[in-house]
Enzyme design. Structure first.
Site, PDB file in Angstrom:
ATOM      1  N   LYS A 167       1.407  -3.817  -1.664  1.00 30.72           N
ATOM      2  CA  LYS A 167       0.232  -4.571  -1.193  1.00 30.72           C
ATOM      3  C   LYS A 167      -0.635  -3.685  -0.290  1.00 30.72           C
ATOM      4  O   LYS A 167      -1.863  -3.722  -0.350  1.00 30.72           O
ATOM      5  CB  LYS A 167       0.694  -5.828  -0.440  1.00 30.72           C
ATOM      6  CG  LYS A 167      -0.419  -6.590   0.305  1.00 30.72           C
ATOM      7  CD  LYS A 167      -1.486  -7.090  -0.656  1.00 30.72           C
ATOM      8  CE  LYS A 167      -2.485  -8.067  -0.087  1.00 30.72           C
ATOM      9  NZ  LYS A 167      -3.022  -7.878   1.210  1.00 30.72           N
ATOM     10  N   SER A 215      -2.502 -11.272  -2.572  1.00 30.61           N
ATOM     11  CA  SER A 215      -3.903 -10.835  -2.523  1.00 30.61           C
ATOM     12  C   SER A 215      -4.791 -11.739  -3.348  1.00 30.61           C
ATOM     13  O   SER A 215      -4.370 -12.285  -4.358  1.00 30.61           O
ATOM     14  CB  SER A 215      -4.042  -9.404  -3.043  1.00 30.61           C
ATOM     15  OG  SER A 215      -5.416  -9.084  -3.124  1.00 30.61           O
ATOM     16  N   GLY A 216      -6.026 -11.853  -2.907  1.00 31.69           N
ATOM     17  CA  GLY A 216      -6.984 -12.665  -3.639  1.00 31.69           C
ATOM     18  C   GLY A 216      -7.801 -13.536  -2.702  1.00 31.69           C
ATOM     19  O   GLY A 216      -8.634 -14.313  -3.135  1.00 31.69           O
ATOM     20  N   HIS A 223      -2.545  -1.381  -2.431  1.00 29.24           N
ATOM     21  CA  HIS A 223      -3.627  -2.195  -3.009  1.00 29.24           C
ATOM     22  C   HIS A 223      -4.815  -2.252  -2.037  1.00 29.24           C
ATOM     23  O   HIS A 223      -5.958  -2.042  -2.407  1.00 29.24           O
ATOM     24  CB  HIS A 223      -3.095  -3.602  -3.317  1.00 29.24           C
ATOM     25  CG  HIS A 223      -4.173  -4.637  -3.476  1.00 29.24           C
ATOM     26  ND1 HIS A 223      -4.862  -5.166  -2.394  1.00 29.24           N
ATOM     27  CD2 HIS A 223      -4.700  -5.221  -4.567  1.00 29.24           C
ATOM     28  CE1 HIS A 223      -5.764  -6.025  -2.843  1.00 29.24           C
ATOM     29  NE2 HIS A 223      -5.678  -6.078  -4.156  1.00 29.24           N
ATOM     30  N   ASN A 224      -4.520  -2.539  -0.783  1.00 29.13           N
ATOM     31  CA  ASN A 224      -5.608  -2.654   0.201  1.00 29.13           C
ATOM     32  C   ASN A 224      -6.298  -1.309   0.414  1.00 29.13           C
ATOM     33  O   ASN A 224      -7.519  -1.261   0.581  1.00 29.13           O
ATOM     34  CB  ASN A 224      -5.071  -3.172   1.532  1.00 29.13           C
ATOM     35  CG  ASN A 224      -4.820  -4.661   1.488  1.00 29.13           C
ATOM     36  OD1 ASN A 224      -4.513  -5.220   0.439  1.00 29.13           O
ATOM     37  ND2 ASN A 224      -4.946  -5.323   2.607  1.00 29.13           N
ATOM     38  N   GLU A 277      -8.555  -0.797  -2.363  1.00 27.74           N
ATOM     39  CA  GLU A 277      -9.706  -1.695  -2.137  1.00 27.74           C
ATOM     40  C   GLU A 277     -10.726  -0.998  -1.209  1.00 27.74           C
ATOM     41  O   GLU A 277     -11.927  -1.004  -1.488  1.00 27.74           O
ATOM     42  CB  GLU A 277      -9.171  -2.978  -1.523  1.00 27.74           C
ATOM     43  CG  GLU A 277     -10.166  -4.029  -1.176  1.00 27.74           C
ATOM     44  CD  GLU A 277      -9.463  -5.205  -0.476  1.00 27.74           C
ATOM     45  OE1 GLU A 277      -8.445  -5.709  -1.000  1.00 27.74           O
ATOM     46  OE2 GLU A 277      -9.926  -5.604   0.603  1.00 27.74           O
ATOM     47  N   ARG A 300      -0.516  32.600   8.514  1.00 22.98           N
ATOM     48  CA  ARG A 300       0.634  32.026   9.220  1.00 22.98           C
ATOM     49  C   ARG A 300       1.673  33.104   9.524  1.00 22.98           C
ATOM     50  O   ARG A 300       2.307  33.127  10.581  1.00 22.98           O
ATOM     51  CB  ARG A 300       1.262  30.898   8.379  1.00 22.98           C
ATOM     52  CG  ARG A 300       0.328  29.713   8.173  1.00 22.98           C
ATOM     53  CD  ARG A 300       0.941  28.637   7.288  1.00 22.98           C
ATOM     54  NE  ARG A 300       2.047  27.978   7.955  1.00 22.98           N
ATOM     55  CZ  ARG A 300       3.291  27.970   7.522  1.00 22.98           C
ATOM     56  NH1 ARG A 300       3.606  28.582   6.399  1.00 22.98           N
ATOM     57  NH2 ARG A 300       4.221  27.345   8.194  1.00 22.98           N
TER      58      ARG A 300
END
Ligand code: 2AM
Length: 484
Positions: A185, A130-131, A188-189, A192, A447
């Site tokens: 990752k 990432s970056g 992370h996204n 973001e 229920r």
């Protein structure tokens, strides 16, 4: 003797080029190959000229130039191209050689590929990178997972090219087996998406409720970037607010309000649904992008459906302070939920995740880098077995401090008809999380009423299930498909 390379790379698009330039600048010799072979020569004679690169015109040439154990990294389009390249490379490699996927692969694919490659006697690494382009060139955050035996062979290269924080600590460490790196990752996204959405909601409150200009917002975001919210995304937001189009007007006002996405936020939301984790802030952020994409229908609806006209008569500075607290509080919730998802996935997939280490990997180089991640690292240093970020004393105190202002922002947004789905749903999550009692007793009664799904009682031990014949007609037979 012909020159040998430390690592080979397949995929000379901008991420691949920048990553190999970064490797070369750290003293490594890199062999490069691309499906469209002209790009190899273009690179060797262009950005790579005079540097330690070996241009390969075939997979055979690429593999032949590598030192053993061979390390071949792919930075190609996620999906089928990765499987195709794995099959092409495998036949040229030997046991112990390492295939690395540095693309944005979906973690179940990485789980499957690790098993496949290992079954052929080779090692596999799926790494999040990432970056963006600039990060790839100057120091990305890297999140590698896969075959643990591969790590000692790629560690030096990865850690030398990764971003560094706190006097040289690399934002890269081994994450875990098979798909763990790509899962981290993906989260992370997702985070973001959440960070971007809450900043967007704050922007709308400033614009529509407080009537602020882009220049005024630039000032506010610039100041916020020196305080608790210090982060890359706040920093670039401040810069975006100041950027002028050719006619001198703010560029931001010229951009169509229709968000794109590549799907990683959607994957994070799906993983949360699969694993039963309340990942509300990221989920709302993904849905907010979907709603933004329905631009034409929104324009139509705006002419048909009325609502309150935003009006503000209070103290603007006080509201801006509240807004900062709303962002801070919601950000804590977003990361708490993201970590909740990581923990659930670790349990499901058998990963031994180092949660403080993950915060450190995200601390620099990547899009969500922020000072805040240093506090998350500290929380896990204090208690490595921390079950939830809100149970950490520092974050508990911070949400308590943030919540008054945050509530005022949410109330103002709701009363003035300004959508703030992520800021408000995060506050609802906080209130749910700190509730010893929630109205799920009624859900259970419903229920049981319509489906004889049974319920537990507060005055009986957990694990004992009861059924009531609510109408006198249902009988005493219970549903065998009890789902808790
Ligand atoms: P190309 O230059 O030949 O298009 C990013 O798109 C990288 O992935 C590029 O190196 C691109 O190669 C490669 N790529 C994209 N689709 C591909 C495919 N279907 N098969 C192989 N490589 C592909």
């Amino acid at each position: 003797m012909t020159k040998t390379a430390d690592i080979g790379l397949i995929g000379l698009a901008v991420m691949g080029e920048n990553l190999v330039l970064n490797m070369e600048s750290k003293g490594y010799t890199v062999a490069v190959y691309n499906r469209t072979v002209e790009k190899v020569d273009n690179f060797i004679n262009g950005r790579g000229a005079g540097k330690n690169f070996i241009g390969a015109h075939s997979i055979e040439e690429l593999v032949a130039s590598l030192e053993r154990p061979r390390k071949v990294m792919m930075l190609v389009k996620a999906g089928q191209p990765v499987d195709d390249f794995i099959d092409q490379i495998i036949s040229h490699l030997e046991p112990g050689d390492i295939i690395i996927d540095g693309g944005n692969s979906y973690f179940p694919d990485t789980i499957r590929r690790t098993q496949y490659v290992e079954s052929k006697g080779l090692l596999y690494v799926g790494t999040g990178v990432s970056g963006g382009e600039i990060g790839a060139l100057h120091g990305p955050s890297m999140m590698p997972g896969g075959s643990a035996q591969a790590w000692p062979f790629v560690k030096d290269i990865f850690q030398s090219i990764a971003a560094k924080v706190d006097n040289g600590v690399p934002c890269c460490d081994w994450v875990g087996s098979d798909g763990a790196g790509h899962f981290v990752k993906m989260v992370h996204n997702g985070i973001e998406y959440g960070d971007m959405q809450i900043i967007g909601e704050a922007y709308q409150v400033m614009k529509d409720l407080l009537g602020m200009s882009a220049d005024e917002m630039h000032e506010v975001f610039t100041k916020w970037n020196t305080e608790e919210l210090d982060s890359y995304l706040i920093e670039i937001t401040a810069e975006i607010m100041a950027y002028k189009d050719e006619d001198g007007s703010p560029m931001i006002d010229k951009i169509l309000d229709k968000a794109g996405q590549k799907g990683t936020g959607k994957w994070t939301g799906s993983a949360a649904l699969e694993l039963g984790v309340p990942l509300t802030l990221i989920g709302e952020s993904v849905f907010a992008r979907f709603l933004s994409a329905q631009k034409d229908m929104r324009v139509e609806a705006s002419k048909l459906i009325s609502g309150p006209k935003p009006e503000f008569s209070g103290d603007k500075q006080a509201m801006l302070n509240d807004l900062k607290m709303a962002l801070y509080g919601a950000k804590i919730i977003s990361y708490a939920q993201g970590y909740n998802l990581l923990m659930a996935a670790a349990k499901e997939y058998g990963w031994q995740l180092d949660y403080g280490g993950i915060a450190l990997m995200w601390r620099g180089g990547c899009i969500i880098r922020s000072a805040f991640l240093g506090d998350i690292k500290k929380a896990f240093d204090t208690n490595p077995a921390l079950a939830h970020l809100l149970l950490d004393n520092f974050f508990k105190q911070k949400v308590e401090l943030a919540q008054d202002g945050w509530r005022r922002v949410c109330a103002a947004a709701l009363l003035n008809g300004i959508p703030a789905p992520s800021l408000t749903s995060a506050l609802c999550y906080l209130d749910g999380f700190r509730s010893a009692w929630l109205p799920a007793n009624l859900l259970q009664a419903q229920r049981d009423y319509f489906g004889a799904h049974t319920y537990e009682r507060i005055d009986k031990p957990r694990g004992q299930f009861f059924h009531t014949n609510w109408t006198g007609e249902g009988g005493n037979t219970v549903s065998t498909a009890y789902n808790n």
